[in-house]
Design a protein around this motif. Sequence first.
Motif, PDB file in Angstrom:
ATOM      1  N   ASP B 108      10.009   6.271   2.093  1.00 40.39           N
ATOM      2  CA  ASP B 108       9.071   5.197   1.855  1.00 40.39           C
ATOM      3  C   ASP B 108       8.010   5.287   2.945  1.00 40.39           C
ATOM      4  O   ASP B 108       8.264   5.796   4.029  1.00 40.39           O
ATOM      5  CB  ASP B 108       9.831   3.859   1.952  1.00 40.39           C
ATOM      6  CG  ASP B 108       8.973   2.684   1.518  1.00 40.39           C
ATOM      7  OD1 ASP B 108       8.190   2.846   0.561  1.00 40.39           O
ATOM      8  OD2 ASP B 108       9.083   1.612   2.126  1.00 40.39           O
ATOM      9  N   ASP B 110       5.590   2.798   5.162  1.00 38.73           N
ATOM     10  CA  ASP B 110       5.328   1.379   5.397  1.00 38.73           C
ATOM     11  C   ASP B 110       3.817   1.152   5.545  1.00 38.73           C
ATOM     12  O   ASP B 110       3.018   2.075   5.430  1.00 38.73           O
ATOM     13  CB  ASP B 110       6.119   0.862   6.610  1.00 38.73           C
ATOM     14  CG  ASP B 110       5.611   1.446   7.914  1.00 38.73           C
ATOM     15  OD1 ASP B 110       4.525   2.057   7.923  1.00 38.73           O
ATOM     16  OD2 ASP B 110       6.302   1.284   8.929  1.00 38.73           O
ATOM     17  N   LYS B 116       9.812   6.406   6.250  1.00 40.05           N
ATOM     18  CA  LYS B 116      11.182   5.939   6.412  1.00 40.05           C
ATOM     19  C   LYS B 116      12.049   6.671   5.390  1.00 40.05           C
ATOM     20  O   LYS B 116      11.970   6.408   4.198  1.00 40.05           O
ATOM     21  CB  LYS B 116      11.240   4.428   6.192  1.00 40.05           C
ATOM     22  CG  LYS B 116      12.648   3.877   6.176  1.00 40.05           C
ATOM     23  CD  LYS B 116      13.395   4.105   7.464  1.00 40.05           C
ATOM     24  CE  LYS B 116      14.886   3.925   7.259  1.00 40.05           C
ATOM     25  NZ  LYS B 116      15.675   4.323   8.425  1.00 40.05           N
ATOM     26  N   THR B 118      15.001   7.546   3.187  1.00 38.65           N
ATOM     27  CA  THR B 118      16.133   6.792   2.657  1.00 38.65           C
ATOM     28  C   THR B 118      17.193   7.684   2.028  1.00 38.65           C
ATOM     29  O   THR B 118      18.263   7.199   1.679  1.00 38.65           O
ATOM     30  CB  THR B 118      15.683   5.764   1.606  1.00 38.65           C
ATOM     31  OG1 THR B 118      14.982   6.446   0.571  1.00 38.65           O
ATOM     32  CG2 THR B 118      14.758   4.738   2.203  1.00 38.65           C
ATOM     33  N   GLU B 130      15.532   5.312  -9.873  1.00 38.86           N
ATOM     34  CA  GLU B 130      15.065   3.985  -9.452  1.00 38.86           C
ATOM     35  C   GLU B 130      13.758   3.622 -10.150  1.00 38.86           C
ATOM     36  O   GLU B 130      13.358   2.464 -10.168  1.00 38.86           O
ATOM     37  CB  GLU B 130      14.908   3.936  -7.927  1.00 38.86           C
ATOM     38  CG  GLU B 130      13.506   4.020  -7.371  1.00 38.86           C
ATOM     39  CD  GLU B 130      12.949   5.420  -7.410  1.00 38.86           C
ATOM     40  OE1 GLU B 130      13.747   6.377  -7.575  1.00 38.86           O
ATOM     41  OE2 GLU B 130      11.718   5.575  -7.295  1.00 38.86           O
ATOM     42  N   ASN B 138       8.951   4.571  -7.023  1.00 34.59           N
ATOM     43  CA  ASN B 138       8.832   3.609  -5.932  1.00 34.59           C
ATOM     44  C   ASN B 138       8.844   4.284  -4.563  1.00 34.59           C
ATOM     45  O   ASN B 138       8.503   3.674  -3.571  1.00 34.59           O
ATOM     46  CB  ASN B 138       9.982   2.619  -6.001  1.00 34.59           C
ATOM     47  CG  ASN B 138       9.941   1.794  -7.263  1.00 34.59           C
ATOM     48  OD1 ASN B 138       9.277   0.767  -7.296  1.00 34.59           O
ATOM     49  ND2 ASN B 138      10.591   2.258  -8.314  1.00 34.59           N
ATOM     50  N   TYR B 139       9.269   5.537  -4.551  1.00 33.57           N
ATOM     51  CA  TYR B 139       9.369   6.241  -3.292  1.00 33.57           C
ATOM     52  C   TYR B 139       8.727   7.614  -3.426  1.00 33.57           C
ATOM     53  O   TYR B 139       8.234   7.973  -4.504  1.00 33.57           O
ATOM     54  CB  TYR B 139      10.836   6.352  -2.862  1.00 33.57           C
ATOM     55  CG  TYR B 139      11.448   4.992  -2.670  1.00 33.57           C
ATOM     56  CD1 TYR B 139      11.222   4.290  -1.488  1.00 33.57           C
ATOM     57  CD2 TYR B 139      12.192   4.374  -3.673  1.00 33.57           C
ATOM     58  CE1 TYR B 139      11.737   3.020  -1.313  1.00 33.57           C
ATOM     59  CE2 TYR B 139      12.705   3.097  -3.500  1.00 33.57           C
ATOM     60  CZ  TYR B 139      12.472   2.429  -2.321  1.00 33.57           C
ATOM     61  OH  TYR B 139      12.970   1.160  -2.142  1.00 33.57           O
ATOM     62  N   GLY B 233      18.764   5.258  10.927  1.00 41.37           N
ATOM     63  CA  GLY B 233      18.336   4.068  11.645  1.00 41.37           C
ATOM     64  C   GLY B 233      18.448   4.227  13.144  1.00 41.37           C
ATOM     65  O   GLY B 233      18.737   3.283  13.876  1.00 41.37           O
TER      66      GLY B 233
END
Lengths: 275, 275
Positions: B108, B110, B116, B118, B130, B138-139, B233
């Motif tokens: 993703d 931001d 980011k 995933t 998705e 979406n990604y 993370g």
Amino acid sequence: MLKVWPLGQIRNRVPSMDGQREKRKGESLVPLQSIPIKVSLPHLKASCSTCSLYELCLPLGLKPDDVDFLDQIVNSRRKYRRGEHLYRAGDPFHALFVIKSGFFKIFDLDAEGREKTTGFYMAGELLGIEAISTNRFNYNAVALEDCAVCEIPFCDLEKLSITIPALSHQFHRLMSREIIAEQQHILMLGTMKAIQRLAAFLLNLSQRFGARGYSPTHFYLRMSREEIGNYLGLSIETISRLLSKFQEEGIISVHSRDIEIKNLAGLKDLVANPA
Amino acid sequence: MLKVWPLGQIRNRVPSMDGQREKRKGESLVPLQSIPIKVSLPHLKASCSTCSLYELCLPLGLKPDDVDFLDQIVNSRRKYRRGEHLYRAGDPFHALFVIKSGFFKIFDLDAEGREKTTGFYMAGELLGIEAISTNRFNYNAVALEDCAVCEIPFCDLEKLSITIPALSHQFHRLMSREIIAEQQHILMLGTMKAIQRLAAFLLNLSQRFGARGYSPTHFYLRMSREEIGNYLGLSIETISRLLSKFQEEGIISVHSRDIEIKNLAGLKDLVANPA
DNA sequence: CGATCGGTTGAAGACCTTCAAAAGCAGTGG
DNA sequence: CCACTGCTTTTGAAGGTCTTCAACCGATCG
């Protein structure tokens, strides 16, 4: 970063629950009884066609006749009391569940028996899809308040999907929606600080209540601080401290599990700028 | 806590990739070329029936004739070079993708343009589900090495599923498998310390390589430390420090992106007892 | 009433990040 | 071949965020 509900608003708005949550001295803070949603009359008969969750659920996009066929495979008479298990990890998988009213949490138990909450589910949401690939439930589902649930035997659903392509398509959309929600949970856990997580969590609840016709700014938390912390990857103390902080800043007002969002924009700003 | 692959082993095991990863002085550490898997001959024609990924992919459980029908809707001639986008967030959704060979990351972006990560996906895994609910991706999906991909137009898949119930069922299983994998990612991010996350990540890669016939103890990381940290993370420095620590303890041996797991049990123990 | 449970608040400390610097490696061009 | 540049990775030190430990509060319940 928030759970997305790309579907339209519910057709038949129901009264806000605000009135039920007036804080009275000595009021027992037991979670709300299952909130009646339009068709939840005492003599309720299974009927997707008259269900107010229509647009959040499987019948979306189906012709009336097809909804009748769906009705025939759905067992919508199931009730669960607060604390009851809908299923447990390891149970054989036969059916999916859609929540008609109420609130469930999904959790895992680690080797030491500690709970780890991975999700909260409310009316119109589909439970159990993760069990399809393993033929057993992988997690536990427990009612956080009294709940009504539609049970949909999975093999019936697959059979019916063959004759009703629109049903198949909507089922795929619901699974896809679940995947998006989980990816957003992943993004939250992987990138956000504690303040952002809690703000995003409250906004997510707000949006989901709003999409169901309830007040998006005044609601009752069905889950404990511990369950929230667990879900957000934070300690119970951090949740408590942050709720107090949000209240001090005038963004929300908290009384036990009663939450009023006073400054929705401020909450959104916290997600973007944790400061 | 690890990504589960409840499916059986691949029928036709392929040679371990170890031989390809002997470290030679001056060797270029460019990611491996797409690793030929049994049927990836130069004059490859789309053919699910001869694909070694059979048991990880959509044809599982189909009759030979049905596999032929599936073949007809699959466009398996697509190649992507390292760094190429398979899709971008916002692109209209028409087709799902199955990786035939190679490695993709999903990420993703931001508001500030930070990536980011995933997810990481390898052969036999399904990309794009998705997007079903939103009709747009979406990604972002980018190839981490040269890749071969099967493209499956989604409306064709839905149509074919009507006539082939086993295909529909297997598709549901794959979506369900994806949901389980994401819930395990959530558990990892929500409950584990840095040491546990990295150990679990390496074990997850190990298992997935193993399930594809490669060595589960000696593999090449297709992703940078930054991408790993992003996915787990954690900061890039933490990843680097922990890899060094694991090496000091004799659990793994690291040379740049070349990883050898020397003590699989020790790695598993780290997940349970981060000490 | 005492016990228990959920929640709040303070203080100390662990864990991980951030900042900073340097090393290793790849590619380029003299 | 070497110097130079750019990028990734490694390693050290300082600092911040969040957890843990602990005490306390208020409500509930036997």
